[in-house]
Motif scaffolding. Structure first.
Motif, short mmCIF file in Angstrom:
data_model
loop_
_atom_site.label_atom_id
_atom_site.label_comp_id
_atom_site.label_asym_id
_atom_site.label_seq_id
_atom_site.Cartn_x
_atom_site.Cartn_y
_atom_site.Cartn_z
N ASN A 49 17.20 -59.13 36.63
CA ASN A 49 16.51 -59.89 37.65
C ASN A 49 16.78 -61.36 37.38
O ASN A 49 16.59 -61.84 36.27
CB ASN A 49 15.01 -59.61 37.60
N LYS A 50 17.20 -62.10 38.39
CA LYS A 50 17.66 -63.47 38.22
C LYS A 50 16.57 -64.37 37.66
O LYS A 50 16.79 -65.10 36.68
CB LYS A 50 18.14 -64.01 39.56
N ILE A 51 15.37 -64.32 38.26
CA ILE A 51 14.28 -65.20 37.81
C ILE A 51 13.86 -64.85 36.39
O ILE A 51 13.66 -65.72 35.53
CB ILE A 51 13.09 -65.11 38.78
N GLU A 52 13.74 -63.57 36.11
CA GLU A 52 13.31 -63.13 34.78
C GLU A 52 14.34 -63.50 33.72
O GLU A 52 13.99 -63.94 32.60
CB GLU A 52 13.06 -61.63 34.79
N LEU A 53 15.64 -63.35 34.06
CA LEU A 53 16.68 -63.68 33.11
C LEU A 53 16.70 -65.17 32.82
O LEU A 53 16.83 -65.58 31.66
CB LEU A 53 18.04 -63.24 33.64
N TYR A 54 16.57 -66.00 33.88
CA TYR A 54 16.55 -67.44 33.66
C TYR A 54 15.35 -67.86 32.83
O TYR A 54 15.43 -68.78 32.00
CB TYR A 54 16.57 -68.18 35.00
N SER A 55 14.23 -67.22 33.04
CA SER A 55 13.03 -67.52 32.22
C SER A 55 13.29 -67.17 30.76
O SER A 55 12.96 -67.94 29.83
CB SER A 55 11.82 -66.73 32.75
N TRP A 56 13.89 -66.00 30.55
CA TRP A 56 14.21 -65.57 29.17
C TRP A 56 15.21 -66.52 28.53
O TRP A 56 15.04 -66.94 27.37
CB TRP A 56 14.78 -64.15 29.21
N ALA A 57 16.25 -66.87 29.30
CA ALA A 57 17.29 -67.75 28.76
C ALA A 57 16.73 -69.13 28.42
O ALA A 57 17.07 -69.73 27.39
CB ALA A 57 18.45 -67.88 29.75
N THR A 58 15.85 -69.65 29.29
CA THR A 58 15.26 -70.96 29.03
C THR A 58 14.40 -70.94 27.78
O THR A 58 14.49 -71.83 26.91
CB THR A 58 14.41 -71.40 30.24
N ASN A 82 8.94 -66.29 12.80
CA ASN A 82 10.23 -66.48 13.45
C ASN A 82 10.90 -65.14 13.74
O ASN A 82 11.46 -64.92 14.82
CB ASN A 82 11.10 -67.34 12.55
N ALA A 83 10.82 -64.22 12.77
CA ALA A 83 11.42 -62.90 12.97
C ALA A 83 10.71 -62.12 14.07
O ALA A 83 11.36 -61.44 14.89
CB ALA A 83 11.37 -62.12 11.65
N VAL A 84 9.40 -62.23 14.12
CA VAL A 84 8.63 -61.54 15.17
C VAL A 84 9.02 -62.07 16.54
O VAL A 84 9.17 -61.31 17.51
CB VAL A 84 7.12 -61.72 14.91
N VAL A 85 9.22 -63.40 16.65
CA VAL A 85 9.63 -64.00 17.93
C VAL A 85 11.00 -63.48 18.35
O VAL A 85 11.21 -63.12 19.53
CB VAL A 85 9.63 -65.53 17.82
N ASP A 86 11.94 -63.43 17.39
CA ASP A 86 13.28 -62.92 17.71
C ASP A 86 13.22 -61.48 18.21
O ASP A 86 13.87 -61.11 19.20
CB ASP A 86 14.18 -63.03 16.48
N ILE A 87 12.49 -60.64 17.48
CA ILE A 87 12.39 -59.22 17.85
C ILE A 87 11.77 -59.09 19.24
O ILE A 87 12.23 -58.28 20.08
CB ILE A 87 11.57 -58.47 16.80
N THR A 88 10.75 -59.91 19.50
CA THR A 88 10.09 -59.84 20.81
C THR A 88 11.05 -60.24 21.92
O THR A 88 11.09 -59.62 23.01
CB THR A 88 8.85 -60.75 20.82
N MET A 89 11.85 -61.30 21.68
CA MET A 89 12.81 -61.75 22.69
C MET A 89 13.87 -60.69 22.96
O MET A 89 14.27 -60.48 24.12
CB MET A 89 13.46 -63.05 22.22
#
Length: 524
Positions: free
Chosen positions: A51-60, A86-93
């Protein structure tokens, strides 16, 4: 681990930099993949994955995380008490990316494995089950949502198989990485301890090398100085490590001529008469010569000190053995005098008695000399000491009453020394001063004053003729005397006792007196 390793933060900084590169590579790959799939979608040849909006949000958000990690890298290196945020954030992303890409079956779940491994490394091998459990929870939630969306009647065995396989892989990677990180930390801890021990050994060896009595120089055949200790630099200040010198040319010529691995020789180096002991070493296939050297003056002084110590022990034993027969001789001489009236024979008995007294005085001086190392130091107020001393002195020499003048500083005059030694020194000086003075009202003058460098001087001055220039050189030599009745040990013993108490005794010809300096009591 309880012991923190000093090198760990450096390794973690490098890991953080590599992790940022991996994040940027992942972000660039995902966006490139999205652009390509978007182009194919415009041509009608593919179905869009993201999804374009969701992907741009994730990428930002992910780009902001990367930028923050690059600007503040240490936020990733938190304490070991809690799992790494930091590891938890990466895994979540990554879990969010997997959810956008179509869930567990999308294949993006494989990206979780390297971030689980990095999480265990950042935590130094701790909490692997917590990270794996968190990933498992996310996978189960996404699988449940996907099954709920598709309907329970359409449960896909493929999705379940991928989920179970991915969970097993996550646990395997977490446990393996934790084991590797723990082993690395343990080896780093052992390496750190060994390096500390080696540093301690090196420090001890360096101290031993620099504090030995001999000057030590290590050089090769070309005269290049490899090592030099502090004592050798005191002898030869111009010598510097890693420089060539021709100072030891005589030693090197002897080495090349004789071809000996160990030898000793006497030589003169830069004006110093030296005793050199040489030994051949092998370092990296390079012949090295280690020179241990001492000034021949120091060697001679040390030999003399050993001889004097041996002589002192011998004389102490002789003094003990002589006292008994001398007492018997004195008693026999006194008994013979009782019934003797012949003046000639009485004169002979008197000569015997005088010589027995001289021997007794000599034995007494020797006994005092051998007690120089048996010190009982204490704080002595010189005013109180002098008051008691002068009373005792005039009792034995009543003719000296009113013939002694005292000059004392107004300051506190307290010395730190042995009272018996001080009594013996002052007695010798006063006795000599009275004997050589004119024995009038100005016969002896005693000056007690404070000197620089925490010292106090006691100067005993007489109004006699003084000591001749030729005799001044021999004043403190043992058994040197200018009088037939003297033993020649008084001044020698006095100087030895002064030095035993960290003081000095010197003759001052300009004053015609002897000056005794003693350390002053610091906390008076």
């Amino acid at each position: 681990m309880k012991n923190r390793i000093n090198d760990w933060p450096q390794y973690l900084d490098r890991l953080a930099a590599l992790l940022n590169i991996a994040r940027m590579s992942l972000l660039f790959s995902i966006m490139t993949f999205y652009v390509l799939t978007q182009s194919m979608d415009e041509l009608g040849s593919a179905v869009p994955i993201f999804n374009k909006i969701e992907l741009y949000s994730w990428a930002t958000l992910y780009a902001f995380l990367i930028l923050f990690s690059m600007l503040v890298p240490r936020w990733q290196n938190q304490q070991d008490a809690l799992p790494n945020v930091n590891a938890v954030v990466d895994i979540t992303m990554i879990a969010w990316l997997m959810s956008m890409g179509g869930g567990v079956g999308s294949g993006f779940g494989i990206l979780l494995l390297p971030f689980v491994g990095s999480a265990c490394l950042f935590s130094r091998g701790r909490y692997p089950m917590i990270y794996a459990g968190y990933v498992t929870l996310l996978i189960i939630i996404m699988t449940w949502l996907q099954i709920s969306r598709d309907g329970f009647e359409n449960i896909s065995m493929r999705v379940c198989t991928i989920a179970v396989t991915l969970i097993a892989a996550v646990y395997f990677v977490a446990c393996l990485t934790a084991y590797v990180a723990t082993s690395l930390a343990r080896s780093q801890n052992l390496q750190y301890q060994q390096s500390q021990m080696l540093d301690s050994y090196r420090h001890l060896l360096d101290r031993a090398f620099n504090y030995v009595q001999e000057g030590v120089v290590v050089l090769d055949e070309s005269g290049l100085v490899w090592l030099i200790n502090r004592k050798a630099q005191n002898y030869f200040p111009m010598l510097v490590a890693d420089t060539r010198t021709a100072l030891f040319r005589q030693v090197m010529q002897y080495w090349h001529t004789e071809q000996k691995n160990i030898f000793e020789m006497n030589c003169t180096l830069n004006g110093w008469p030296m005793r050199v002991h040489a030994r051949l070493l092998q370092e990296a296939n390079t012949p090295l010569l280690m020179l241990s050297m001492r000034s021949r003056t120091e060697v001679d002084q040390e030999a003399m000190a050993i001889k004097l110590a041996s002589l002192g022990q011998l004389t102490a034993n002789l003094a003990h053995e002589i006292r008994n027969p001398m007492s018997a001789v004195r008693q026999a001489n006194e008994l013979l005098q009782e019934e003797e009236h012949d003046p000639v024979r009485l004169k002979l008995f008197h000569i015997v008695d005088n010589n027995i007294g001289r021997i007794d005085k000599m034995l007494e001086d020797i006994s005092m000399l051998n007690k120089r190392d048996k010190k009982n130091k204490q704080a002595i107020d010189l005013r109180v000491f002098w008051s008691a001393f002068v009373q005792e002195f005039v009792l034995i020499k009543p003719q000296a009453v009113n013939c002694i003048q005292l000059e004392v500083d107004s300051a506190h005059l307290i010395v730190w020394c042995d009272s018996v030694h001080l009594q013996q020194i002052i007695w010798n000086l006063m006795n000599n001063a009275w004997r050589h003075s004119l024995q009038d009202k100005e016969a002896i003058r005693v000056v007690i004053q404070k000197q620089a460098q925490q010292q106090i001087s006691i100067t005993v001055i007489d109004n006699g003729a003084g000591v001749s220039t030729e005799n001044q050189l021999h004043l403190f030599e043992p058994f040197f005397t200018t009088e037939a009745s003297g033993t020649g040990l008084g001044l020698y013993v006095a100087r030895e006792l002064a030095q035993a108490n960290h003081g000095q005794l010197n003759y001052r010809p300009q004053l015609n007196g002897f000056e005794l300096t003693l350390p002053r009591m610091v906390n008076e």
